[in-house]
Design a protein around this motif. Structure first.
Motif, PDB file in Angstrom:
ATOM      1  N   PRO A  19       0.822  -1.225   0.000  1.00  0.00           N
ATOM      2  CA  PRO A  19       0.000   0.000   0.000  1.00  0.00           C
ATOM      3  C   PRO A  19       0.847   1.262   0.000  1.00  0.00           C
ATOM      4  CG  PRO A  19      -0.904  -1.601   1.516  1.00  0.00           C
ATOM      5  CD  PRO A  19       0.399  -2.163   1.046  1.00  0.00           C
ATOM      6  N   GLY A  20       0.395   2.253  -0.790  1.00  0.00           N
ATOM      7  CA  GLY A  20       1.060   3.535  -0.853  1.00  0.00           C
ATOM      8  C   GLY A  20       2.086   3.658  -1.958  1.00  0.00           C
ATOM      9  N   THR A  21       2.514   2.521  -2.528  1.00  0.00           N
ATOM     10  CA  THR A  21       3.500   2.569  -3.597  1.00  0.00           C
ATOM     11  C   THR A  21       2.840   2.918  -4.924  1.00  0.00           C
ATOM     12  OG1 THR A  21       3.261   0.216  -4.074  1.00  0.00           O
ATOM     13  CG2 THR A  21       4.903   0.845  -2.422  1.00  0.00           C
ATOM     14  N   ARG A  22       3.686   3.317  -5.861  1.00  0.00           N
ATOM     15  CA  ARG A  22       3.153   3.683  -7.178  1.00  0.00           C
ATOM     16  C   ARG A  22       2.459   2.500  -7.840  1.00  0.00           C
ATOM     17  NH1 ARG A  22       6.338   7.060 -11.859  1.00  0.00           N
ATOM     18  NH2 ARG A  22       4.704   6.944 -13.447  1.00  0.00           N
ATOM     19  N   ARG A  23       3.054   1.307  -7.776  1.00  0.00           N
ATOM     20  CA  ARG A  23       2.439   0.139  -8.421  1.00  0.00           C
ATOM     21  C   ARG A  23       1.126  -0.248  -7.736  1.00  0.00           C
ATOM     22  NH1 ARG A  23       3.578  -6.085  -8.475  1.00  0.00           N
ATOM     23  NH2 ARG A  23       2.406  -6.629 -10.353  1.00  0.00           N
ATOM     24  N   TYR A  24       1.067  -0.017  -6.444  1.00  0.00           N
ATOM     25  CA  TYR A  24      -0.178  -0.306  -5.712  1.00  0.00           C
ATOM     26  C   TYR A  24      -1.342   0.464  -6.329  1.00  0.00           C
ATOM     27  CZ  TYR A  24      -3.534  -0.060  -1.794  1.00  0.00           C
ATOM     28  OH  TYR A  24      -4.669  -0.085  -1.015  1.00  0.00           O
ATOM     29  N   TRP A  25      -1.180   1.775  -6.476  1.00  0.00           N
ATOM     30  CA  TRP A  25      -2.274   2.586  -6.997  1.00  0.00           C
ATOM     31  C   TRP A  25      -2.524   2.317  -8.471  1.00  0.00           C
ATOM     32  CZ3 TRP A  25      -5.612   4.440  -3.860  1.00  0.00           C
ATOM     33  CH2 TRP A  25      -5.230   4.779  -2.559  1.00  0.00           C
ATOM     34  N   GLU A  26      -1.491   2.046  -9.222  1.00  0.00           N
ATOM     35  CA  GLU A  26      -1.687   1.723 -10.634  1.00  0.00           C
ATOM     36  C   GLU A  26      -2.432   0.403 -10.796  1.00  0.00           C
ATOM     37  OE1 GLU A  26       2.268   1.809 -12.148  1.00  0.00           O
ATOM     38  OE2 GLU A  26       2.236   3.969 -12.556  1.00  0.00           O
ATOM     39  N   THR A  27      -2.129  -0.559  -9.936  1.00  0.00           N
ATOM     40  CA  THR A  27      -2.815  -1.853 -10.002  1.00  0.00           C
ATOM     41  C   THR A  27      -4.279  -1.719  -9.627  1.00  0.00           C
ATOM     42  OG1 THR A  27      -0.743  -2.972  -9.430  1.00  0.00           O
ATOM     43  CG2 THR A  27      -2.765  -4.236  -9.168  1.00  0.00           C
ATOM     44  N   LEU A  28      -4.567  -0.990  -8.548  1.00  0.00           N
ATOM     45  CA  LEU A  28      -5.957  -0.795  -8.146  1.00  0.00           C
ATOM     46  C   LEU A  28      -6.742  -0.021  -9.210  1.00  0.00           C
ATOM     47  CD1 LEU A  28      -5.663   0.070  -4.344  1.00  0.00           C
ATOM     48  CD2 LEU A  28      -6.430  -2.059  -5.367  1.00  0.00           C
ATOM     49  N   ALA A  29      -6.066   0.876  -9.907  1.00  0.00           N
ATOM     50  CA  ALA A  29      -6.747   1.699 -10.908  1.00  0.00           C
ATOM     51  C   ALA A  29      -7.110   0.919 -12.152  1.00  0.00           C
ATOM     52  CB  ALA A  29      -5.859   2.887 -11.287  1.00  0.00           C
ATOM     53  N   THR A  30      -6.330  -0.114 -12.501  1.00  0.00           N
ATOM     54  CA  THR A  30      -6.529  -0.788 -13.780  1.00  0.00           C
ATOM     55  C   THR A  30      -7.065  -2.203 -13.669  1.00  0.00           C
ATOM     56  OG1 THR A  30      -4.191  -1.457 -13.737  1.00  0.00           O
ATOM     57  CG2 THR A  30      -4.745   0.587 -14.910  1.00  0.00           C
ATOM     58  N   PHE A  33     -11.554  -1.862   0.511  1.00  0.00           N
ATOM     59  CA  PHE A  33     -10.407  -1.136  -0.005  1.00  0.00           C
ATOM     60  C   PHE A  33     -10.458   0.305   0.501  1.00  0.00           C
ATOM     61  CE2 PHE A  33     -10.692  -4.684  -3.000  1.00  0.00           C
ATOM     62  CZ  PHE A  33      -9.355  -5.068  -3.072  1.00  0.00           C
ATOM     63  N   PRO A  34      -9.354   1.046   0.405  1.00  0.00           N
ATOM     64  CA  PRO A  34      -9.335   2.430   0.919  1.00  0.00           C
ATOM     65  C   PRO A  34     -10.432   3.292   0.302  1.00  0.00           C
ATOM     66  CG  PRO A  34      -7.115   1.696   0.403  1.00  0.00           C
ATOM     67  CD  PRO A  34      -8.032   0.635  -0.106  1.00  0.00           C
ATOM     68  N   ASN A  35     -10.854   4.298   1.043  1.00  0.00           N
ATOM     69  CA  ASN A  35     -11.905   5.207   0.564  1.00  0.00           C
ATOM     70  C   ASN A  35     -11.539   5.854  -0.763  1.00  0.00           C
ATOM     71  OD1 ASN A  35     -13.318   4.653   2.906  1.00  0.00           O
ATOM     72  ND2 ASN A  35     -12.607   6.487   3.964  1.00  0.00           N
ATOM     73  N   ALA A  36     -10.247   6.088  -0.988  1.00  0.00           N
ATOM     74  CA  ALA A  36      -9.820   6.800  -2.193  1.00  0.00           C
ATOM     75  C   ALA A  36      -9.969   5.974  -3.462  1.00  0.00           C
ATOM     76  CB  ALA A  36      -8.365   7.243  -2.035  1.00  0.00           C
ATOM     77  N   VAL A  37     -10.166   4.672  -3.333  1.00  0.00           N
ATOM     78  CA  VAL A  37     -10.289   3.827  -4.519  1.00  0.00           C
ATOM     79  C   VAL A  37     -11.561   4.192  -5.275  1.00  0.00           C
ATOM     80  CG1 VAL A  37     -10.657   1.466  -5.332  1.00  0.00           C
ATOM     81  CG2 VAL A  37      -8.946   1.934  -3.582  1.00  0.00           C
ATOM     82  N   VAL A  38     -11.406   4.452  -6.553  1.00  0.00           N
ATOM     83  CA  VAL A  38     -12.540   4.837  -7.408  1.00  0.00           C
ATOM     84  C   VAL A  38     -13.156   3.587  -8.011  1.00  0.00           C
ATOM     85  CG1 VAL A  38     -13.200   6.075  -9.519  1.00  0.00           C
ATOM     86  CG2 VAL A  38     -11.531   7.071  -7.937  1.00  0.00           C
ATOM     87  N   LEU A  70     -20.898   4.075   3.866  1.00  0.00           N
ATOM     88  CA  LEU A  70     -21.894   4.013   2.800  1.00  0.00           C
ATOM     89  C   LEU A  70     -21.239   4.200   1.436  1.00  0.00           C
ATOM     90  CD1 LEU A  70     -24.773   6.060   4.463  1.00  0.00           C
ATOM     91  CD2 LEU A  70     -24.705   3.590   4.085  1.00  0.00           C
ATOM     92  N   ALA A  71     -20.289   5.095   1.353  1.00  0.00           N
ATOM     93  CA  ALA A  71     -19.589   5.309   0.084  1.00  0.00           C
ATOM     94  C   ALA A  71     -18.834   4.053  -0.336  1.00  0.00           C
ATOM     95  CB  ALA A  71     -18.629   6.492   0.199  1.00  0.00           C
ATOM     96  N   ARG A  72     -18.288   3.329   0.632  1.00  0.00           N
ATOM     97  CA  ARG A  72     -17.550   2.098   0.302  1.00  0.00           C
ATOM     98  C   ARG A  72     -18.481   1.002  -0.179  1.00  0.00           C
ATOM     99  NH1 ARG A  72     -14.631   3.625   5.046  1.00  0.00           N
ATOM    100  NH2 ARG A  72     -15.815   2.167   6.336  1.00  0.00           N
ATOM    101  N   ILE A  73     -19.594   0.818   0.512  1.00  0.00           N
ATOM    102  CA  ILE A  73     -20.477  -0.290   0.121  1.00  0.00           C
ATOM    103  C   ILE A  73     -21.174  -0.015  -1.201  1.00  0.00           C
ATOM    104  CG2 ILE A  73     -20.819  -0.933   2.531  1.00  0.00           C
ATOM    105  CD1 ILE A  73     -23.617   0.178   2.396  1.00  0.00           C
TER     106      ILE A  73
END
Length: 743
Positions: free
Chosen positions: A415-426, A436-441, A480-483
């Protein structure tokens, strides 16, 4: 003839009917009857649990509220009717308040002038409280208005402001003769319309300035979505109500105010498609002009401008007025938030750049217990996915400190690494047993799979709001935003399905497929059981008892609930205690030191996977941990040690009474626990009978093929009806017991 008939109607929405009927049963009233017009099987089952005191009218799934009310009222024998929706509630003593007040009205009517037209009171208005998915028992604004009217019966034209009361059928009781005379006009699924119509048709009304109803508003995101065109029904409702009162000046004026308020709020507050918005505005404008009373004065300020533009039919002007207001508000908000946004974080920049890339259909992210590692339901799903769809690449999210514990060759991100966020994004698939963290879209092409990590005995999600010791500052808005990001929710039994829908109200699809982590309890053989015991150091012929207590939210730390040294001594030389807790005494003087060295107590607090501990154990001792629901799959003895049940139930909140629906034997003291083992009661016939009932209820979908069903449904897109069917519980064969494995 009872004074009051309480008509409970509708489906068992999110499990609230049971609480309602329990509360009615806890405060019985000899002068009232309860009739449940139960819509669907779940409502019928809940209602029949309260028979014969409760009259149950079973109705098919999908029966509308109006038809359910009529079906319940047709069975009523009382003088007055109180319609209570199954999702709502009644404060303690509410039926008694209503019965006493209506009896008082009946007595007054009996002394009224003989032959006086409309002398009887037809509708009794009540105060109420409101509960939402975020707040509990908020007082209404109706109390002052009810108090101002007083207790005398009067015509609606003499107190037209009563039309401003919250339009619920639950905050009014109806004389049975009045209901039968006007049932046709009151039979509509639009409850606000029915509630207002009751007032408009009443000869006289009276008030009870006391709270006698609790209205529960379900989260819209947990209900089927409405089509934009459904907003037109709001205009039709108001016009239907206004038509009969054209010549009743006071009532018309109030209803017109209410209509304008609702129309303006709906148009301003809902993001309707342009074509629908234009048509809504056009119809609303016509209604505003058609029903406007003579000499009507618009409200002052911004609201008055809105009314004027609506009456004028000036759609373009109205939109420009809205845009100007939004710009002004946005400017103010920008000033407030700019301070928080100084210097955008690199992480956010990287993540949002990655979100512009296409979703990878062959990439799956797995997470368990907040980046702890490969475990629980996600691990079982990942293993089956590797078998059935090896082309899908798996990546686990794992904290830096746990990365070294991963199985060799496990691809992972920290968590927090560049590959972490790129993996969650794609990634196409995101699977977790927590969140998953609130910031995950939530991307439209991505699939979020929530597996959970247990069957709920304790209150979860939004149900924790009433238990601050459990919630401890939980951000319910963020929850609520997460669920809302979930596409699927895995369930092991119908109880869990219903409680998840209640605790996590959103539009996900429930997968009633079983918990994948429990497959091992049906696929393991004797060699697997022997190997698990050997790894733990359990000598052949020994009885292994797994002790796994749960956490107490109301305690700052872990409090020992048993004297382990004494318990081990009383259980005897042939018993080994596997303890999954973090409270071993330190120092050479500890009485546990010798027991640990002898192998009679084994600390398994950090041992994973927990399923292996279950396979190795001859019996389980726990308190309120969800491990009991998983262990029950093995059909081995379970003893509940509940020394603080009342405290736990009150502070944490529970969904059912474990003392009445336990999986074997129950001990309330250490002496009782010792006696259960010493006497052999832990595995006697009564314990087996209780365990069988528990397994039928809570091991409903667990049969060894849960992971396969989940993978085929979610990752391979196979239809529900093509999945392997759940094997009936009487046809399943659990893993052999340790005794059988060594035979």
């Amino acid at each position: 003839m009872p004074q009051l008939s309480v008509i409970v109607y509708g489906p068992n929405a999110q499990g609230h009917l049971t609480e309602l009927l329990d509360s009615l049963e806890a405060h019985p009233l000899s002068d009232a009857e309860v009739i449940v017009a139960a819509v669907g099987e779940w409502a019928r089952e809940a209602a029949e649990g309260h028979a014969p005191e409760t009259v149950v009218v079973p109705l098919p799934e999908g029966t509308g509220d109006a038809a359910a009310r009529s079906a319940g009222a047709a069975r009523a024998t009382g003088r007055w009717l109180h319609f209570v929706h199954a999702k709502d509630s009644l404060p303690a003593g509410a039926p008694r308040l209503i019965a006493e007040r209506t009896a008082e009205l009946d007595a007054a009517d009996a002394h009224a002038t003989a032959g006086a037209a409309g002398a009887a009171v037809d509708v009794l208005l009540l105060d109420h409280v409101a509960t939402t998915w975020q707040t509990a028992a908020t007082p209404s604004r109706d109390g002052r208005l009810l108090a101002a009217v007083g207790r005398e019966g009067l015509t609606l034209d003499a107190a037209a402001d009563l039309l401003r009361l919250t339009p619920l059928l639950g905050n009014r009781a109806l004389r049975v003769g009045f209901w039968r005379a006007h049932e046709e006009q009151l039979t509509t699924d639009d409850e606000p319309q029915a509630a207002q119509a009751a007032l408009l048709h009443a000869g006289r009304v009276a008030c009870l300035n006391q709270v006698a109803y609790e209205h529960r508003e379900l989260r819209p995101e947990s209900l089927p979505p409405r089509a934009p065109e459904d907003r037109f029904a709001l205009i039709e409702r108001h016009e239907t109500l206004l038509a009969p009162v054209k010549d009743r000046r006071a009532a018309r004026a109030v209803l017109y105010d209410l209509m304008m308020r609702d129309l303006v709020r709906t148009f301003a507050g809902e993001n309707l498609p342009d074509a629908v918005a234009r048509e809504f505005f056009r119809r609303a404008s016509l209604a505003a002009v058609r029903w406007r009373p003579e000499n009507h004065e618009r409200p002052a300020g911004v609201e008055g401008v809105r009314h004027a533009l609506l009456e004028e039919g000036a759609y373009t002007k109205y939109r420009a007025f809205q845009a100007a207001n939004r710009t002004r508000r946005a400017a103010k908000k920008a000033v407030r938030t700019r301070k928080k946004q100084v210097g955008a974080k690199l992480r956010d920049q990287q993540y949002h750049r990655a979100l512009s890339r296409p979703v990878d259909p062959n990439l799956a992210v797995f997470d368990a217990y907040w980046e702890r590692g490969v475990a629980c339901n996600p691990a079982a799903i990942a293993a089956k996915l590797a078998e059935l769809a090896p082309h899908i690449h798996q990546v686990w999210t794992v904290s830096k400190q746990n990365a070294a514990l991963l199985p060799p060759g496990t691809d992972h991100v920290v968590p927090g690494t560049r590959r972490y966020w790129e993996t969650l994004a794609t990634a196409k698939y995101l699977t977790s047993n927590v969140n998953f963290p609130n910031a995950v879209v939530k991307r439209p092409d991505a699939i979020h799979l929530q597996t959970h990590h247990g069957t709920p005995l304790k209150r979860m999600g939004l149900d924790q709001m009433e238990h601050p010791a459990a919630a401890k500052g939980l951000d319910f808005a963020a929850l609520l935003a997460r669920i809302d990001k979930w596409d699927y929710s895995v369930s092991a039994n119908s109880h869990s399905t219903r409680m998840w829908e209640r605790a996590y109200p959103a539009r996900y699809t429930s997968l009633d497929h079983g918990y994948p982590r429990n497959d091992v309890f049906y696929t393991s053989d004797a060699e697997t059981v022997r190997a698990a015991r050997a790894r733990l150091g359990i000598a052949p012929g020994k009885t292994a008892v797994l002790y796994a207590p749960t956490h107490r939210d109301y305690e700052a730390g872990f409090t020992p609930r048993l004297d382990l040294a004494e318990l081990t001594d009383r259980l005897g030389e042939d018993t080994v205690l596997l303890v999954r807790a973090h409270y071993f005494y330190g120092g050479a003087a500890s009485p546990l030191s010798g027991l640990r060295r002898s192998g009679r107590i084994i600390d398994v607090s950090s041992y994973d996977p927990v399923e292996e501990l279950c396979l190795a154990a001859d019996a389980l001792v726990t308190d309120y941990s969800s491990i009991m629901f998983d262990y029950a799959n093995l059909d081995r003895p379970i003893v509940v040690y509940a020394d603080d049940w009342e405290t736990y139930r009150t502070t944490r909140g529970v969904y059912f009474d474990l003392m009445a629906e336990h999986p074997g034997q129950v001990a309330r003291t250490q002496e009782e626990l010792t006696e259960i083992f010493a006497s052999g009661a832990w595995r006697d016939e009564s314990a087996a009978k209780a365990r069988a009932a528990f397994r039928r209820r809570f091991c409903e979908f667990d049969d060894g093929r849960a992971a396969e069903r989940v993978v085929r449904r979610v990752f391979l897109g196979e239809p529900e009806d093509s999945l392997p069917p759940v094997i009936p519980i009487e046809e399943r064969t659990p893993a052999p017991t340790p005794e059988e494995a060594t035979a």
